[in-house]
Each structure stands twice: as structure tokens, then as C-alpha cells.
Design a protein around this motif. Structure first.
Motif, PDB file in Angstrom:
ATOM      1  N   SER A 282       0.819  -1.213   0.000  1.00 43.23           N
ATOM      2  CA  SER A 282       0.000   0.000   0.000  1.00 43.23           C
ATOM      3  C   SER A 282       0.854   1.264   0.000  1.00 43.23           C
ATOM      4  CB  SER A 282      -0.910   0.000   1.229  1.00 43.23           C
ATOM      5  OG  SER A 282      -1.683   1.174   1.282  1.00 43.23           O
ATOM      6  N   GLY A 283       0.486   2.197  -0.886  1.00 41.50           N
ATOM      7  CA  GLY A 283       1.167   3.482  -0.944  1.00 41.50           C
ATOM      8  C   GLY A 283       2.498   3.462  -1.664  1.00 41.50           C
ATOM      9  N   SER A 284       2.865   2.338  -2.260  1.00 39.59           N
ATOM     10  CA  SER A 284       4.177   2.237  -2.896  1.00 39.59           C
ATOM     11  C   SER A 284       4.143   2.757  -4.331  1.00 39.59           C
ATOM     12  CB  SER A 284       4.663   0.784  -2.883  1.00 39.59           C
ATOM     13  OG  SER A 284       3.786  -0.031  -3.633  1.00 39.59           O
ATOM     14  N   GLU A 285       5.319   3.057  -4.843  1.00 39.26           N
ATOM     15  CA  GLU A 285       5.496   3.532  -6.211  1.00 39.26           C
ATOM     16  C   GLU A 285       6.484   2.614  -6.923  1.00 39.26           C
ATOM     17  OE1 GLU A 285       5.544   8.175  -6.363  1.00 39.26           O
ATOM     18  OE2 GLU A 285       6.701   7.542  -4.619  1.00 39.26           O
ATOM     19  N   LEU A 286       6.410   2.594  -8.237  1.00 41.76           N
ATOM     20  CA  LEU A 286       7.376   1.809  -9.001  1.00 41.76           C
ATOM     21  C   LEU A 286       8.563   2.677  -9.410  1.00 41.76           C
ATOM     22  CD1 LEU A 286       7.825  -1.039 -10.028  1.00 41.76           C
ATOM     23  CD2 LEU A 286       6.729  -0.401 -12.171  1.00 41.76           C
ATOM     24  N   THR A 287       8.292   3.945  -9.695  1.00 43.98           N
ATOM     25  CA  THR A 287       9.355   4.905 -10.015  1.00 43.98           C
ATOM     26  C   THR A 287       9.262   6.035  -8.988  1.00 43.98           C
ATOM     27  OG1 THR A 287       7.823   5.839 -11.655  1.00 43.98           O
ATOM     28  CG2 THR A 287       9.555   4.394 -12.469  1.00 43.98           C
ATOM     29  N   PRO A 288       9.896   5.880  -7.840  1.00 44.69           N
ATOM     30  CA  PRO A 288       9.719   6.804  -6.715  1.00 44.69           C
ATOM     31  C   PRO A 288      10.338   8.175  -6.962  1.00 44.69           C
ATOM     32  CG  PRO A 288      11.471   5.254  -6.241  1.00 44.69           C
ATOM     33  CD  PRO A 288      10.857   4.807  -7.531  1.00 44.69           C
ATOM     34  N   LEU A 289       9.536   9.213  -6.782  1.00 42.63           N
ATOM     35  CA  LEU A 289      10.033  10.574  -6.964  1.00 42.63           C
ATOM     36  C   LEU A 289      10.891  11.022  -5.790  1.00 42.63           C
ATOM     37  CD1 LEU A 289       6.802  12.284  -8.378  1.00 42.63           C
ATOM     38  CD2 LEU A 289       8.799  11.467  -9.657  1.00 42.63           C
ATOM     39  N   ALA A 290      10.599  10.476  -4.600  1.00 42.49           N
ATOM     40  CA  ALA A 290      11.294  10.929  -3.395  1.00 42.49           C
ATOM     41  C   ALA A 290      12.580  10.157  -3.113  1.00 42.49           C
ATOM     42  CB  ALA A 290      10.356  10.825  -2.193  1.00 42.49           C
ATOM     43  N   ALA A 291      12.888   9.152  -3.909  1.00 42.23           N
ATOM     44  CA  ALA A 291      14.103   8.365  -3.665  1.00 42.23           C
ATOM     45  C   ALA A 291      15.341   9.229  -3.889  1.00 42.23           C
ATOM     46  CB  ALA A 291      14.138   7.162  -4.596  1.00 42.23           C
ATOM     47  N   PRO A 292      16.370   9.061  -3.063  1.00 46.52           N
ATOM     48  CA  PRO A 292      17.596   9.851  -3.248  1.00 46.52           C
ATOM     49  C   PRO A 292      18.267   9.526  -4.574  1.00 46.52           C
ATOM     50  CG  PRO A 292      17.918   8.099  -1.630  1.00 46.52           C
ATOM     51  CD  PRO A 292      16.460   8.130  -1.924  1.00 46.52           C
ATOM     52  N   GLN A 293      18.513  10.557  -5.367  1.00 47.13           N
ATOM     53  CA  GLN A 293      19.101  10.378  -6.691  1.00 47.13           C
ATOM     54  C   GLN A 293      20.606  10.644  -6.639  1.00 47.13           C
ATOM     55  OE1 GLN A 293      17.316   9.246  -9.237  1.00 47.13           O
ATOM     56  NE2 GLN A 293      15.338   9.362  -8.184  1.00 47.13           N
ATOM     57  N   ALA A 294      21.327   9.967  -7.506  1.00 43.11           N
ATOM     58  CA  ALA A 294      22.778  10.135  -7.552  1.00 43.11           C
ATOM     59  C   ALA A 294      23.183  11.371  -8.340  1.00 43.11           C
ATOM     60  CB  ALA A 294      23.428   8.901  -8.170  1.00 43.11           C
ATOM     61  N   SER A 295      22.243  11.923  -9.121  1.00 42.55           N
ATOM     62  CA  SER A 295      22.557  13.064  -9.972  1.00 42.55           C
ATOM     63  C   SER A 295      21.265  13.758 -10.373  1.00 42.55           C
ATOM     64  CB  SER A 295      23.315  12.591 -11.223  1.00 42.55           C
ATOM     65  OG  SER A 295      23.392  13.606 -12.201  1.00 42.55           O
ATOM     66  N   ASP A 296      21.378  15.032 -10.741  1.00 38.31           N
ATOM     67  CA  ASP A 296      20.232  15.772 -11.266  1.00 38.31           C
ATOM     68  C   ASP A 296      20.134  15.656 -12.783  1.00 38.31           C
ATOM     69  OD1 ASP A 296      19.495  16.688  -8.746  1.00 38.31           O
ATOM     70  OD2 ASP A 296      20.821  18.438  -8.877  1.00 38.31           O
ATOM     71  N   ALA A 297      21.066  14.963 -13.394  1.00 35.65           N
ATOM     72  CA  ALA A 297      21.085  14.840 -14.848  1.00 35.65           C
ATOM     73  C   ALA A 297      19.868  14.058 -15.335  1.00 35.65           C
ATOM     74  CB  ALA A 297      22.363  14.143 -15.298  1.00 35.65           C
ATOM     75  N   PRO A 298      19.313  14.435 -16.482  1.00 35.23           N
ATOM     76  CA  PRO A 298      18.173  13.690 -17.037  1.00 35.23           C
ATOM     77  C   PRO A 298      18.619  12.348 -17.603  1.00 35.23           C
ATOM     78  CG  PRO A 298      18.890  15.379 -18.571  1.00 35.23           C
ATOM     79  CD  PRO A 298      19.709  15.573 -17.331  1.00 35.23           C
ATOM     80  N   GLY A 299      17.658  11.501 -17.889  1.00 37.62           N
ATOM     81  CA  GLY A 299      17.968  10.213 -18.495  1.00 37.62           C
ATOM     82  C   GLY A 299      18.403   9.176 -17.482  1.00 37.62           C
ATOM     83  N   SER A 300      19.013   8.118 -17.980  1.00 38.02           N
ATOM     84  CA  SER A 300      19.452   7.017 -17.129  1.00 38.02           C
ATOM     85  C   SER A 300      20.738   7.371 -16.396  1.00 38.02           C
ATOM     86  CB  SER A 300      19.669   5.759 -17.977  1.00 38.02           C
ATOM     87  OG  SER A 300      18.473   5.375 -18.631  1.00 38.02           O
ATOM     88  N   HIS A 301      20.865   6.851 -15.183  1.00 43.71           N
ATOM     89  CA  HIS A 301      22.053   7.105 -14.367  1.00 43.71           C
ATOM     90  C   HIS A 301      22.889   5.835 -14.254  1.00 43.71           C
ATOM     91  CE1 HIS A 301      20.016  10.699 -12.100  1.00 43.71           C
ATOM     92  NE2 HIS A 301      20.323  10.972 -13.351  1.00 43.71           N
ATOM     93  N   LEU A 302      24.196   5.983 -14.452  1.00 44.54           N
ATOM     94  CA  LEU A 302      25.140   4.881 -14.301  1.00 44.54           C
ATOM     95  C   LEU A 302      25.941   5.098 -13.026  1.00 44.54           C
ATOM     96  CD1 LEU A 302      26.568   4.759 -17.956  1.00 44.54           C
ATOM     97  CD2 LEU A 302      24.492   3.701 -17.078  1.00 44.54           C
TER      98      LEU A 302
END
Length: 310
Positions: A282-302
Motif C-alpha cells: 500500500s502506498g508504494s510507487e514503481l518509479t519513486p520521486l522521493a528516492a535519493p538520486q545520484a545526480s540531477d542529470a536527465p535520463g538514465s544514471h550509471l
């Protein structure tokens, strides 16, 4: 008068049914517009013979699943970027997020579906274009997503194995191919098949020759938000340990590669905008907006980490 109207009504009904049958089978081709950019968000350690763990957080959208070749193109663009930067060797282990294969259930649908903001919004179009789903929905008590998945499971299983096997052999790397939901998956003569029973979250790995590596991982679906699973796998780069959990509100996997001399870990999840999965916690996402990102760059992150040589 009645004798005249009866054949006219019958002809009109036949024409309507014929037009509907033609419409349900139409899948007009459209231009594929997607962000194929990929950037190196993290690079730890010094390149050497110890191997490396390359985690890819792909930015995926419903339109990327219109055709398996489009998803292949998106992932190949990320691997091309990695190869151009010298990150791919025979000891490289490429790791991808869980459920990257699940939305293959969206392949070969009408173009308007990929513009929808949710699967519920696309529900009417799906049921109209797949009249056989009505039987699953009302007679078997399945929800729309499960009914569509079961209807396409055979092809999904084939495309999932074929796509990631091709990527592994083309780039000559080990690939941890995320996961895919399938009903009662099994293997026959080395080929992944789907059955008719309960749903399972299945994860496969592929060696640099494109063949299956190790034992498949599977876990009954739905999964608990509190549960955590653990998988180990021996690869050319070392021992891989994968810990899976929905505890953060999204499917997160932590991948660790240990070559006996040193180890590296990365966390994986999907980026972009994919719809939440039915029956997920319940309440979960598949592509979480709030997850900590490694970069602000668009596209896929390596995210790359080199291990010390043995």
C-alpha cells in the motif's frame, strides 16, 4: 416492411462487428520519442583487473514498452555510454532494477494508452481493444493489470529472456536482469515459460555468452512491505549478493559484488514514470520521486564501482 428492415439491421450489425474487430486489431505505428541520454553519476575506485559493479538506474516510461526492441534500445544506449567510458570488461557485472521486465505487458497496444497517467485511466481503452479480457475480469475475478499480464505472459517470458541474453552477449558482460512478474514460471529446454498458476517475481542473470547464469530467483507475489529477501550468485566478477525490499515504499534492491579482495555495493530502483503495480504494498510507487538520486542529470544514471585486483 419488417422483411425489409430485418436484413438491413442484420447487415448493419455485421458491419459494426466487422469494424470493431478491425479496430481491436489495429496498432498504428508511431514515432518513438524517448530520452536515450545516459550519464555517469558515480565512479568509485581505479580501473583495473579486479572487475567492477555497474548499476544502471534507467529512466523508463510506458512508451518504452510499446515494443521490446524499444526497451532494448533504451538499455543499449546506457551500455554504449558505459563502453565509451571504458567501464565494460569481461569481469563487469551490470545490475538492473527489479520489475524492469514487468511492464512488457504494455507491448503492442494502441498509441493513446501510452499517454495515460495511470493504468486505471487506460482501463476503458484496454477492455475495448481486448474483449477477451472481460471474461478474465468478470468470470475469474482478476483485476485489469493481472488479466492483461496473464494474457501476454507467454510472450513476455520469451521477450525478457531474449532481450537480456542479447545484451549480455553483445556487450560481453554479466547482466543481472532485474525481474519480471509471471504466472507460475518454469523452464523447458532452457527457455523461460509461463504457466497458469500464482504470480511470482522472477529474476534471471546472464553470463557474457548470453546464457542463463546460476539458479533463477523467484518470490511469490504480492510481497510484504516488511519482508526482505536475499539472493547470492557466483559470477565472473565475484560473488553477488542481492537484497530486495519494499520497505522504503518502492522496489529497492541492494547489489553487492565481492571478489575476495574488496567489495562494492549499489542501490537500484527504476527512474522515469511507470505506473504503480496492482497488489504492491500500500502506498508504494514503481518509479519513486522521493528516492535519493545520484545526480540531477536527465535520463538514465550509471553508478560504477571498481574492485581491487586479487
Amino acid at each position: 416492411m419488417r422483411k425489409l428492415l430485418t436484413p438491413l439491421i442484420a447487415a448493419l450489425l455485421v458491419s459494426c462487428l466487422t469494424a470493431y474487430a478491425v479496430w481491436t486489431g489495429e496498432r498504428p505505428r508511431a514515432h518513438y520519442l524517448s530520452d536515450l541520454r545516459a550519464s555517469l553519476a558515480s565512479d568509485v575506485g581505479t580501473a583495473g583487473s579486479g572487475g567492477n559493479l555497474l548499476a544502471i538506474r534507467p529512466a523508463l516510461y510506458p512508451s518504452d514498452y510499446r515494443d521490446p526492441d524499444l526497451l532494448h534500445m533504451k538499455l543499449a544506449a546506457a551500455l554504449d555510454q558505459a563502453r565509451d567510458q571504458g567501464l565494460l570488461t569481461e569481469r563487469t557485472v551490470v545490475a538492473l532494477p527489479d520489475h524492469i521486465g514487468t511492464w512488457l505487458l504494455l507491448q503492442n497496444e494502441k498509441q493513446d494508452l501510452y499517454k495515460a497517467r495511470s493504468l486505471a485511466e487506460a482501463g476503458r481503452l484496454l477492455t475495448l481493444s481486448h474483449p477477451t479480457l472481460l471474461g478474465r475480469l468478470f468470470l475469474q475475478g482478476q483485476d485489469l493489470e493481472e488479466a492483461l499480464l496473464r494474457a501476454k505472459a507467454r510472450r513476455m517470458a520469451r521477450d525478457y529472456q531474449k532481450m537480456f541474453g542479447r545484451l549480455a552477449s553483445h556487450y560481453q558482460v554479466t547482466i543481472l536482469a532485474g525481474s519480471i512478474l509471471l504466472p507460475s514460471p518454469y523452464f523447458k529446454e532452457g527457455k523461460l515459460r509461463s504457466g497458469h498458476g500464482a504470480l511470482y517475481n522472477l529474476a534471471l542473470a546472464f553470463s557474457p555468452d548470453g546464457l542463463l547464469l546460476g539458479e533463477p530467483y523467484s518470490q511469490p507475489w504480492p510481497q510484504s512491505a516488511r519482508g526482505e529477501s536475499r539472493q547470492t550468485l557466483q559470477t565472473a566478477g565475484g560473488l553477488v549478493t542481492i537484497t530486495r525490499s519494499w520497505g522504503q515504499g518502492y522496489p529497492r534492491s541492494k547489489v553487492t559484488l565481492d571478489n575476495g579482495q574488496s567489495s562494492a555495493s549499489e542501490e537500484l530502483f527504476l527512474r522515469g514514470r511507470l505506473w504503480p503495480l496492482h497488489n504492491s504494498p500500500s502506498g508504494s510507487e514503481l518509479t519513486p520521486l522521493a528516492a535519493p538520486q545520484a545526480s540531477d542529470a536527465p535520463g538514465s544514471h550509471l553508478l560504477n564501482a571498481w574492485l581491487d585486483a586479487q
